[in-house]
Motif scaffolding. Structure first.
Motif, PDB file in Angstrom:
ATOM      1  N   GLU A  82      68.066 142.217  42.566  1.00 48.46           N
ATOM      2  CA  GLU A  82      67.058 141.892  41.965  1.00 48.46           C
ATOM      3  C   GLU A  82      66.040 141.689  42.446  1.00 48.46           C
ATOM      4  O   GLU A  82      65.593 141.133  41.900  1.00 48.46           O
ATOM      5  CB  GLU A  82      68.393 140.729  41.900  1.00 48.46           C
ATOM      6  N   ALA A  83      66.006 141.932  44.000  1.00 52.57           N
ATOM      7  CA  ALA A  83      65.084 142.388  44.676  1.00 52.57           C
ATOM      8  C   ALA A  83      64.080 142.920  44.691  1.00 52.57           C
ATOM      9  O   ALA A  83      62.724 142.416  44.327  1.00 52.57           O
ATOM     10  CB  ALA A  83      65.436 142.099  46.304  1.00 52.57           C
ATOM     11  N   TYR A  84      63.841 144.638  43.466  1.00 49.23           N
ATOM     12  CA  TYR A  84      63.526 145.212  43.388  1.00 49.23           C
ATOM     13  C   TYR A  84      63.145 145.044  42.065  1.00 49.23           C
ATOM     14  O   TYR A  84      61.322 144.797  41.576  1.00 49.23           O
ATOM     15  CB  TYR A  84      64.685 146.608  42.651  1.00 49.23           C
ATOM     16  N   ASN A  85      63.880 143.852  41.628  1.00 43.33           N
ATOM     17  CA  ASN A  85      63.093 143.419  39.441  1.00 43.33           C
ATOM     18  C   ASN A  85      63.269 142.719  39.892  1.00 43.33           C
ATOM     19  O   ASN A  85      61.368 142.312  39.465  1.00 43.33           O
ATOM     20  CB  ASN A  85      64.835 143.171  39.301  1.00 43.33           C
ATOM     21  N   LYS A  86      62.140 141.003  41.240  1.00 40.67           N
ATOM     22  CA  LYS A  86      61.547 140.428  40.829  1.00 40.67           C
ATOM     23  C   LYS A  86      60.345 141.089  41.243  1.00 40.67           C
ATOM     24  O   LYS A  86      59.250 140.170  40.962  1.00 40.67           O
ATOM     25  CB  LYS A  86      61.746 138.961  42.064  1.00 40.67           C
ATOM     26  N   ILE A  87      60.439 141.756  42.426  1.00 41.99           N
ATOM     27  CA  ILE A  87      58.932 142.473  42.274  1.00 41.99           C
ATOM     28  C   ILE A  87      58.380 143.373  41.479  1.00 41.99           C
ATOM     29  O   ILE A  87      56.614 143.118  41.049  1.00 41.99           O
ATOM     30  CB  ILE A  87      59.142 143.545  43.788  1.00 41.99           C
ATOM     31  N   GLY A  88      59.278 143.742  40.820  1.00 43.16           N
ATOM     32  CA  GLY A  88      58.726 144.441  39.746  1.00 43.16           C
ATOM     33  C   GLY A  88      57.740 143.457  38.675  1.00 43.16           C
ATOM     34  O   GLY A  88      56.532 143.622  37.981  1.00 43.16           O
ATOM     35  N   ARG A  89      58.702 141.911  38.841  1.00 42.83           N
ATOM     36  CA  ARG A  89      58.074 141.737  37.563  1.00 42.83           C
ATOM     37  C   ARG A  89      56.712 140.746  38.035  1.00 42.83           C
ATOM     38  O   ARG A  89      56.108 140.720  37.361  1.00 42.83           O
ATOM     39  CB  ARG A  89      59.262 139.989  37.339  1.00 42.83           C
ATOM     40  N   SER A  90      56.936 140.903  39.154  1.00 42.38           N
ATOM     41  CA  SER A  90      55.450 139.931  39.984  1.00 42.38           C
ATOM     42  C   SER A  90      53.902 141.001  39.758  1.00 42.38           C
ATOM     43  O   SER A  90      53.373 140.096  39.708  1.00 42.38           O
ATOM     44  CB  SER A  90      55.566 139.976  41.676  1.00 42.38           C
ATOM     45  N   TYR A  91      54.636 142.353  40.008  1.00 42.36           N
ATOM     46  CA  TYR A  91      53.282 143.725  39.591  1.00 42.36           C
ATOM     47  C   TYR A  91      53.292 143.235  37.950  1.00 42.36           C
ATOM     48  O   TYR A  91      52.084 142.791  37.849  1.00 42.36           O
ATOM     49  CB  TYR A  91      53.800 144.790  40.027  1.00 42.36           C
TER      50      TYR A  91
END
Length: 262
Positions: A82-91
């Motif tokens: 989920e952390a990877y997902n949220k970082i991806g969403r921010s980008y």
């Protein structure tokens, strides 16, 4: 004759995202920060960081990514996907699709490794949305149909509706009006069934635009007017302005008075 000068909004729906602002507790960040100060448990701290990341996602994208990175830095394996997902969403929200795709793929792989195919499928849709932003339409379609296969087998109507919308958007970009309408109608049917006004407000004008391209101005006007009523009820001035502009263009050749009114 197909209508000219109809502007279609190319909204892409990420998993778990509403493109119309939702109200949230303004005191939540302070409450979470107080909880953070009271715990030394790394798993609990990681969870709080993710909650803070989610709260800031559409308010302060850079801060949202910072909290997601802090969650990763706790070393808690369970929160990595989920952390990877949220970082991806921010980008994604900062229009950096290359970085977004890289983190979405890491998230997908991590969810799959942990036996969470539903979450992996949802993040795959986000990767497809980023690929579409790059004009990689066929790759995006592949990602969407892969995710859709899972959602249909799981009968996850909400995710099916969002994915149908994204597929319709790509077909619209490719000029395939028939398929754009087919998948747009599938999305609209689900959004109607579940009373999802915010998503109907996205889908209705886009479908109206595709019908206008097809030359079905009667259906286009019907959908634009339905969207106009909905936007007024939801107090969405930007959506209303877009709808009025399209209605004005739609009437331009057939009814000059109505065109000038809109």
């Amino acid at each position: 004759m197909p209508a000219k000068n109809i502007w279609i909004a190319l909204w892409l729906l990420l998993s778990g995202t509403s493109l119309i602002a939702q109200k949230a507790d303004p005191g939540l960040p302070d409450s979470l920060l107080r909880q953070l100060a009271l715990t030394t448990d790394s798993a609990r701290r990681a969870g709080i960081y993710l909650e803070l990341s989610g709260w800031h996602e559409r308010r302060d994208v850079a801060l949202s990514r910072k909290f997601a990175e802090m969650a990763l830095n706790t070393g808690t394996d369970s929160i990595q996907p989920e952390a990877y997902n949220k970082i991806g969403r921010s980008y994604f929200y900062q229009n950096q699709p290359d970085s977004a795709i890289a983190f979405f793929l890491r998230s997908t792989e991590a969810f799959e490794a942990r036996g969470n195919p539903d979450k992996a499928a949802a993040v795959r849709i986000s990767a497809g949305a980023a690929q579409m932003r790059q004009g990689r339409y066929q790759e995006a379609l592949t990602a969407f149909f892969e995710g859709l296969g899972y959602f249909e087998s799981a009968r996850d109507s909400m995710q099916m509706g969002k994915t149908y919308n994204n597929i319709a958007t790509i077909y619209g970009e490719l000029g395939d009006v028939d398929h754009a309408i087919e998948y747009g109608e599938k999305a609209l049917a689900i959004f109607r069934q579940y009373g999802l006004a915010q998503f109907r407000l996205i889908t209705l004008p886009n479908l109206a635009g595709q019908y206008a391209r097809q030359g079905d101005t009667l259906r286009a006007r019907t959908y634009f007017r339905e969207a106009e009523k909905l936007a007024g009820q939801m107090d969405e001035p930007f959506a209303l302005a877009r709808i009025y502009n399209n209605l004005g263009n739609l009437y331009l050749d057939s009814n000059r008075d109505s065109s000038e009114y809109y």
